[in-house]
Design an enzyme around this catalytic site. Structure first.
Site, PDB file in Angstrom:
ATOM      1  N   ASP A 105      44.407  35.752  34.255  1.00 38.63           N
ATOM      2  CA  ASP A 105      43.370  36.785  34.313  1.00 38.63           C
ATOM      3  C   ASP A 105      42.037  36.271  34.835  1.00 38.63           C
ATOM      4  O   ASP A 105      41.006  36.899  34.635  1.00 38.63           O
ATOM      5  CB  ASP A 105      43.178  37.420  32.934  1.00 38.63           C
ATOM      6  CG  ASP A 105      42.395  36.534  32.002  1.00 38.63           C
ATOM      7  OD1 ASP A 105      42.722  35.333  31.931  1.00 38.63           O
ATOM      8  OD2 ASP A 105      41.446  37.028  31.369  1.00 38.63           O
ATOM      9  N   GLU A 106      42.062  35.137  35.507  1.00 40.41           N
ATOM     10  CA  GLU A 106      40.802  34.497  35.867  1.00 40.41           C
ATOM     11  C   GLU A 106      40.964  33.766  37.198  1.00 40.41           C
ATOM     12  O   GLU A 106      41.970  33.097  37.405  1.00 40.41           O
ATOM     13  CB  GLU A 106      40.524  33.460  34.785  1.00 40.41           C
ATOM     14  CG  GLU A 106      39.111  33.295  34.369  1.00 40.41           C
ATOM     15  CD  GLU A 106      39.007  32.123  33.416  1.00 40.41           C
ATOM     16  OE1 GLU A 106      38.266  31.191  33.727  1.00 40.41           O
ATOM     17  OE2 GLU A 106      39.673  32.146  32.371  1.00 40.41           O
TER      18      GLU A 106
HETATM   19 MG   LIG Z   1      39.573  36.866  30.402  1.00 38.60          MG
END
Ligand SMILES: [Mg+2]
Length: 392
Positions: A105-106
């Site tokens: 998620d990054e």
């Molecule tokens: Mg995050």
């Protein structure tokens, strides 16, 4: 004057918890906690409502339940998060090929080469936020800066749904008033050391003579001092090359008897094997690390002629490597596998060989799939089922 690089760091907001709310809108506004729901499991992600009650990632689930008994506790659904992650990453890649994922998620994006096509770096960050929301229904926070370190700090500055821009020339004004804990990569021990010198802010560290920092903290202190002074020329690396895969555990209660040691080694071997297979990697070198209750650490390695990813093989080797001449009780055990003969940076599907796999490989893959779906507690070799609660 050379024109600056423009880097955007993007970080999905409370990712696992947000996906759960997305898939079950009746959870909206409630404290949602995603994590390993087995006896000593920890929180993977807490929604902002749960964070307001003191629940945060890495907190033991048992503690979370005391802080937030009204919380909705859900298991990790890795396959679903991966599905959303691939949509998010594909949005990022629309704006630049220079995407360096740090996790599901990054990611860091270097958009220096995209400015002519898509507008300024803040415009690109805003466009990405809009695309991610319209294509997934989830929010992402963005930090825009001329350096990775600053972009990373900026993305966390106004979460959730934040967009923080550090203009060129404003780097020190932004960074220096922040507390030391905000430096990316500062460990708790180092932070305590710095605080014991009377330092509070990143600016305090930046103003120290570099020699003083190096004398006390060595090369890691030098790196922190450079970051504090906004010297960070690390490039965005689109293909992260994995050099080793490992896992180590520090035990709340030292372990001594050989049976417990073997059980821990098997648990570690299972985790490492699972990670290797998730990355489609096989390594030639197996390393065992042990630390006793007096903080003496030993490592032992063995390099093989055939690469491996099977936990049973790893377990057999680390038992051989265990230093029988050294004295426990043991405080830490760790296993890693390295030396990957063909480094794959992208998972590849084997299109050209028949879909025949040896039966034990099929079994391992099936175990991995089940564990992904049901969390770590799913399937384990039978001897781990009575594993005592030792992990911190
Ligand atoms: Mg995050």
């Amino acid at each position: 004057m050379t024109s600056p690089r423009w880097i955007i760091h993007l970080d999905m907001d409370a990712f696992y918890a947000s996906v759960e709310v997305l898939d079950n809108p009746s959870l909206k506004g409630r404290p949602v906690i995603v994590g390993g729901l087995f006896s000593r499991g920890v929180v993977s992600t807490a929604s902002y409502e749960a964070r307001a009650r003191g629940v945060h990632s890495a907190l033991p689930i048992a503690r979370a339940k005391k802080l937030c008994p009204e919380g909705v506790y859900l298991p990790v659904r890795m396959a679903r998060y991966q599905e959303i992650s691939s949509i998010v990453m594909s949005v990022f890649r629309r704006y630049t090929p220079l995407v360096e994922p740090l996790s599901l998620d990054e990611a860091f994006l270097d958009v220096t080469g995209s400015l002519k096509l898509f507008g300024s770096a803040p415009d690109i960050a805003a466009a990405i936020k809009k695309d991610v929301f319209s294509e997934t229904g989830l929010t992402v926070s963005a930090g825009v800066a001329t350096q990775k370190h600053l972009a990373k700090i900026a993305s966390g500055h106004k979460k959730p749904d934040g967009l923080t821009i550090i203009e060129e020339g404003q780097e020190q004004d932004f960074l220096w008033p922040l507390p030391l804990s905000k430096i990316w990569g500062v460990g708790q021990v180092t932070q305590k050391t710095l605080e014991s010198w009377g330092l509070k802010t990143i600016g305090d560290l930046a103003s120290l003579p570099v020699e003083a920092v190096v004398k006390k903290l060595g090369s890691s202190g030098y790196k922190l001092w450079l970051l504090a002074n906004c010297h960070d020329d690390r490039a965005v690396e689109p293909e992260r090359v994995i050099k080793s895969i490992g896992h180590e555990d520090t035990y709340a209660v030292d372990i001594e008897d050989p049976e417990s040691v073997n059980r821990e080694l098997l648990a570690l071997a299972v985790k490492v094997g699972r990670r290797l297979r998730a990355h489609e990697l096989k390594g030639l070198t197996v390393t065992l690390k042990v630390r006793n209750n007096e903080f003496k650490t030993w490592t032992r390695s063995k390099t093989l002629s055939q690469p491996l990813d099977d936990h049973q093989e790893i377990y057999r080797l680390v038992r051989e490597l265990f230093p029988k001449d050294k004295k426990g009780p043991w405080r830490l055990l760790g296993i890693s596998v390295s030396n990957f003969p063909e480094i794959r940076t992208q998972p590849q599907r084997d299109l050209f060989t028949p879909h025949e796999q040896p039966s034990d490989l099929r079994l391992l893959n099936a175990m991995d799939t089940i564990n992904e779906r049901f969390g770590q507690s799913g399937l384990q070799p039978a001897s781990l089922l009575d594993k005592p609660d030792l992990e911190e």
